[in-house]
Design a protein around this motif. Structure first.
Motif, PDB file in Angstrom:
ATOM      1  N   GLY A   1      -8.651   9.821   8.763  1.00  0.00           N
ATOM      2  CA  GLY A   1      -7.555  10.657   8.280  1.00  0.00           C
ATOM      3  C   GLY A   1      -6.175  10.034   8.195  1.00  0.00           C
ATOM      4  N   VAL A   2      -6.071   8.695   8.199  1.00  0.00           N
ATOM      5  CA  VAL A   2      -4.763   8.043   8.106  1.00  0.00           C
ATOM      6  C   VAL A   2      -4.467   7.692   6.649  1.00  0.00           C
ATOM      7  CG1 VAL A   2      -3.361   6.054   8.777  1.00  0.00           C
ATOM      8  CG2 VAL A   2      -4.942   7.098  10.429  1.00  0.00           C
ATOM      9  N   LEU A   3      -3.335   8.157   6.132  1.00  0.00           N
ATOM     10  CA  LEU A   3      -2.925   7.830   4.776  1.00  0.00           C
ATOM     11  C   LEU A   3      -2.340   6.418   4.763  1.00  0.00           C
ATOM     12  CD1 LEU A   3      -2.369   8.643   1.803  1.00  0.00           C
ATOM     13  CD2 LEU A   3      -0.128   9.494   2.566  1.00  0.00           C
ATOM     14  N   ILE A   4      -2.888   5.560   3.931  1.00  0.00           N
ATOM     15  CA  ILE A   4      -2.424   4.173   3.838  1.00  0.00           C
ATOM     16  C   ILE A   4      -1.368   4.075   2.738  1.00  0.00           C
ATOM     17  CG2 ILE A   4      -3.093   1.785   3.454  1.00  0.00           C
ATOM     18  CD1 ILE A   4      -4.141   3.049   6.053  1.00  0.00           C
ATOM     19  N   ASN A   5      -0.172   3.651   3.150  1.00  0.00           N
ATOM     20  CA  ASN A   5       0.971   3.582   2.241  1.00  0.00           C
ATOM     21  C   ASN A   5       1.210   2.121   1.838  1.00  0.00           C
ATOM     22  OD1 ASN A   5       3.412   3.651   0.921  1.00  0.00           O
ATOM     23  ND2 ASN A   5       4.510   4.748   2.520  1.00  0.00           N
ATOM     24  N   PRO A   6       1.037   1.779   0.533  1.00  0.00           N
ATOM     25  CA  PRO A   6       1.177   0.388   0.104  1.00  0.00           C
ATOM     26  C   PRO A   6       2.611  -0.010  -0.220  1.00  0.00           C
ATOM     27  CG  PRO A   6       0.518   1.715  -1.755  1.00  0.00           C
ATOM     28  CD  PRO A   6       0.602   2.654  -0.572  1.00  0.00           C
ATOM     29  N   ASP A   7       3.564   0.916  -0.087  1.00  0.00           N
ATOM     30  CA  ASP A   7       4.950   0.607  -0.447  1.00  0.00           C
ATOM     31  C   ASP A   7       5.471  -0.557   0.383  1.00  0.00           C
ATOM     32  OD1 ASP A   7       4.854   2.683  -2.225  1.00  0.00           O
ATOM     33  OD2 ASP A   7       5.967   4.088  -0.953  1.00  0.00           O
ATOM     34  N   TYR A   8       6.385  -1.296  -0.216  1.00  0.00           N
ATOM     35  CA  TYR A   8       6.970  -2.430   0.496  1.00  0.00           C
ATOM     36  C   TYR A   8       8.480  -2.389   0.369  1.00  0.00           C
ATOM     37  CZ  TYR A   8       8.171  -7.145   1.901  1.00  0.00           C
ATOM     38  OH  TYR A   8       8.726  -8.220   2.552  1.00  0.00           O
ATOM     39  N   PRO A   9       9.208  -2.544   1.497  1.00  0.00           N
ATOM     40  CA  PRO A   9       8.707  -2.837   2.849  1.00  0.00           C
ATOM     41  C   PRO A   9       8.538  -1.601   3.723  1.00  0.00           C
ATOM     42  CG  PRO A   9      11.055  -3.216   2.798  1.00  0.00           C
ATOM     43  CD  PRO A   9      10.677  -2.733   1.425  1.00  0.00           C
ATOM     44  N   SER A  10       8.540  -0.412   3.146  1.00  0.00           N
ATOM     45  CA  SER A  10       8.550   0.815   3.950  1.00  0.00           C
ATOM     46  C   SER A  10       7.168   1.351   4.286  1.00  0.00           C
ATOM     47  CB  SER A  10       9.333   1.899   3.205  1.00  0.00           C
ATOM     48  OG  SER A  10       8.727   2.161   1.942  1.00  0.00           O
ATOM     49  N   GLY A  11       6.107   0.776   3.705  1.00  0.00           N
ATOM     50  CA  GLY A  11       4.765   1.306   3.927  1.00  0.00           C
ATOM     51  C   GLY A  11       4.135   0.808   5.209  1.00  0.00           C
ATOM     52  N   ASN A  12       2.857   1.159   5.387  1.00  0.00           N
ATOM     53  CA  ASN A  12       2.157   0.777   6.629  1.00  0.00           C
ATOM     54  C   ASN A  12       1.020  -0.217   6.408  1.00  0.00           C
ATOM     55  OD1 ASN A  12       0.112   2.347   5.505  1.00  0.00           O
ATOM     56  ND2 ASN A  12       0.400   4.067   6.910  1.00  0.00           N
ATOM     57  N   PHE A  13       0.832  -0.674   5.165  1.00  0.00           N
ATOM     58  CA  PHE A  13      -0.284  -1.588   4.891  1.00  0.00           C
ATOM     59  C   PHE A  13       0.146  -3.047   4.908  1.00  0.00           C
ATOM     60  CE2 PHE A  13      -3.187  -3.955   2.071  1.00  0.00           C
ATOM     61  CZ  PHE A  13      -4.382  -3.716   2.729  1.00  0.00           C
ATOM     62  N   PHE A  14       1.288  -3.359   4.298  1.00  0.00           N
ATOM     63  CA  PHE A  14       1.752  -4.738   4.240  1.00  0.00           C
ATOM     64  C   PHE A  14       2.698  -5.037   5.394  1.00  0.00           C
ATOM     65  CE2 PHE A  14       0.569  -4.180  -0.247  1.00  0.00           C
ATOM     66  CZ  PHE A  14      -0.203  -5.323  -0.440  1.00  0.00           C
ATOM     67  N   SER A  15       2.532  -6.233   5.970  1.00  0.00           N
ATOM     68  CA  SER A  15       3.468  -6.669   7.001  1.00  0.00           C
ATOM     69  C   SER A  15       4.758  -7.139   6.329  1.00  0.00           C
ATOM     70  CB  SER A  15       2.844  -7.788   7.842  1.00  0.00           C
ATOM     71  OG  SER A  15       2.701  -8.984   7.091  1.00  0.00           O
ATOM     72  N   SER A  16       5.685  -7.665   7.106  1.00  0.00           N
ATOM     73  CA  SER A  16       7.014  -7.972   6.577  1.00  0.00           C
ATOM     74  C   SER A  16       7.009  -9.049   5.496  1.00  0.00           C
ATOM     75  CB  SER A  16       7.948  -8.405   7.716  1.00  0.00           C
ATOM     76  OG  SER A  16       7.506  -9.623   8.286  1.00  0.00           O
ATOM     77  N   ASP A  17       5.966  -9.884   5.440  1.00  0.00           N
ATOM     78  CA  ASP A  17       5.946 -10.912   4.400  1.00  0.00           C
ATOM     79  C   ASP A  17       5.502 -10.368   3.050  1.00  0.00           C
ATOM     80  OD1 ASP A  17       3.086 -10.844   4.456  1.00  0.00           O
ATOM     81  OD2 ASP A  17       3.060 -12.330   6.056  1.00  0.00           O
ATOM     82  N   GLY A  18       5.030  -9.119   3.025  1.00  0.00           N
ATOM     83  CA  GLY A  18       4.637  -8.491   1.765  1.00  0.00           C
ATOM     84  C   GLY A  18       3.319  -8.982   1.219  1.00  0.00           C
ATOM     85  N   ILE A  19       2.604  -9.792   1.970  1.00  0.00           N
ATOM     86  CA  ILE A  19       1.348 -10.386   1.514  1.00  0.00           C
ATOM     87  C   ILE A  19       0.209 -10.096   2.484  1.00  0.00           C
ATOM     88  CG2 ILE A  19       0.163 -12.578   1.053  1.00  0.00           C
ATOM     89  CD1 ILE A  19       2.917 -13.625   0.086  1.00  0.00           C
TER      90      ILE A  19
END
Length: 411
Positions: free
Chosen positions: A356-374
């Motif tokens: 049930g966790v929504l994965i947010n791909p937004d960068y840099p505000s989402g939860n899927f990508f780390s700070s390097d965006g990759i």
């Protein structure tokens, strides 16, 4: 006393129900299963632009191993901040600003690993780096990955032993995960296509990969192979657009050099403006125009700041997966973990994990990508680990429990 016995039985039942059933992955001789990971930055747990212990421990191979009941999955962990890592914020000009957290001294060699390890993925490893040992005379070999290979071999063997040769020494393998090629595409895009090519990926089996897969499967090991996500979808590469740059500088024309600075062209809407310092300067209204590149024909942006439409057209990850990954997987009877489709689903913004966790791909505000965006966050690694587990369960008739991804939020 009776209640205590009942509670103990309930706890015992729950423990048994959570014990993974490895199905066809279980060694026939009854010995403990050895799982090794072959791969590059994704498998090695690179995160936030660096390699460090906390990130390595949430690498998807380590998470998969834990779900398989392997709690001694050995990794070449780095001390403290490791190679260092970075954080990112968006400033008032809507620019990405990175702050580096220092790590080990790059001028010094990394500490050697004496014990045998199971996560054999090397950060930044490319297909081109498999076959050749590190050599200062070989301009095509990426020395960045070989500093991590050097940790695993003796000092006398440095610059003499290739990744392929090192892996040929591994004696016992029951199961392996395989993820290679991802970093080749990333490196091509990050370089703006300058001084490199991705065409060789169409014949990647000629660069030691066939020999590598032969080594793995000759040991009667079972495995699972990942395909490659479409790196051009990554939001860090789409963060700055031509319209944004034009608006920030009140101009319709942005100039870019090409063919080793022998010519200048005007930017097009399909160009991808990479997160370089020159692009960041164009978005900064506190910097005088005469100190910016790209506003005049005689001071254009560098070719490496931009991925042109011609360079973009050389990248067909979907075609590559179909033409190269699928035949390799069929030849070696390896089920494919479809990272390409997983990332596409995540980029649509409606991907929800099984718990049930929504994965947010937004960068840099989402939860899927780390700070390097990759590279992915710990949560992103958990999502990828579950994709491997689903394929393993389906293909090998196993019952390995999925990871509770909710535990990895904000880690």
């Amino acid at each position: 006393m009776k209640k205590i016995i009942i509670l103990l039985l309930i706890c015992h039942y729950k423990l048994l129900s959570q014990t993974p059933d490895l199905g066809k992955l279980k060694p026939e001789n009854g010995n403990n299963l050895r799982y090794i990971s072959i791969g590059s930055s994704l498998s090695a747990g690179v995160r936030n632009g660096g390699v460090y212990s906390a990130a390595q421990q949430t690498s998807f191979p380590n998470l998969v191993a834990q779900q398989m009941g392997i709690f001694n999955f050995r990794q070449a962990l780095l001390e403290g901040n490791g190679s260092g890592y970075e954080s990112v914020i968006v400033d008032k000009n809507n620019n990405l600003k990175f702050q580096k957290n220092a790590g080990l001294d790059d001028s010094k060699k990394l500490s050697k690993i004496i014990d045998e390890i199971d996560n054999l993925a090397l950060p930044y490893l490319k297909i081109l780096d498999i076959y050749e040992p590190r050599s200062d005379n070989n301009q095509f070999v990426d020395k960045k990955s070989f500093k991590y290979l050097d940790r695993l071999i003796s000092t006398e063997e440095e610059e003499k032993i290739s990744y392929l040769k090192y892996l040929s020494r591994v004696k016992k393998i029951d199961f392996f995960t395989y993820e290679l090629g991802f970093h080749d595409y990333i490196q091509y895009v990050k370089s703006g296509g300058l001084g490199t090519s991705i065409i060789y990926m169409g014949a990647r089996e000629n660069y030691g990969e066939i020999e590598l897969l032969n080594i793995l499967t000759s040991k009667n090991a079972k495995g699972a192979m990942a395909n490659i996500p479409d790196v051009l979808d990554f939001p860090i590469f789409r963060y700055n657009t031509l319209k944004k740059i034009q608006k920030a500088n009140s101009t319709n024309e942005i100039f870019i050099s090409y063919l080793a600075k022998s010519g200048v062209r005007i930017a097009k809407s399909l160009d991808i403006f990479l997160p370089t310092q020159n692009i960041s300067d164009l978005m900064d209204n506190t910097i005088p125009d005469n100190q910016k590149l790209g506003l005049k024909p005689d001071s254009p942006l560098n070719d490496s700041d931009v991925l042109s439409i011609d360079e973009i057209e050389t990248i067909s990850v979907r075609g590559y997966n179909k033409a190269i990954i699928e035949p390799l997987s069929q030849k070696y009877q390896l089920p494919v973990v479809d990272l390409y489709s997983l990332y596409k689903s995540i980029f649509k913004g409606n991907y929800i994990t099984d718990d049930g966790v929504l994965i947010n791909p937004d960068y840099p505000s989402g939860n899927f990508f780390s700070s390097d965006g990759i590279t992915p966050t710990a949560l992103g690694q958990a999502v990828i680990a579950n994709e491997f587990i689903k394929v393993m369960n389906s293909h090998f008739n196993a019952k390995i429990p999925l990871i509770q991804t909710i535990k990895f939020i904000e880690k």
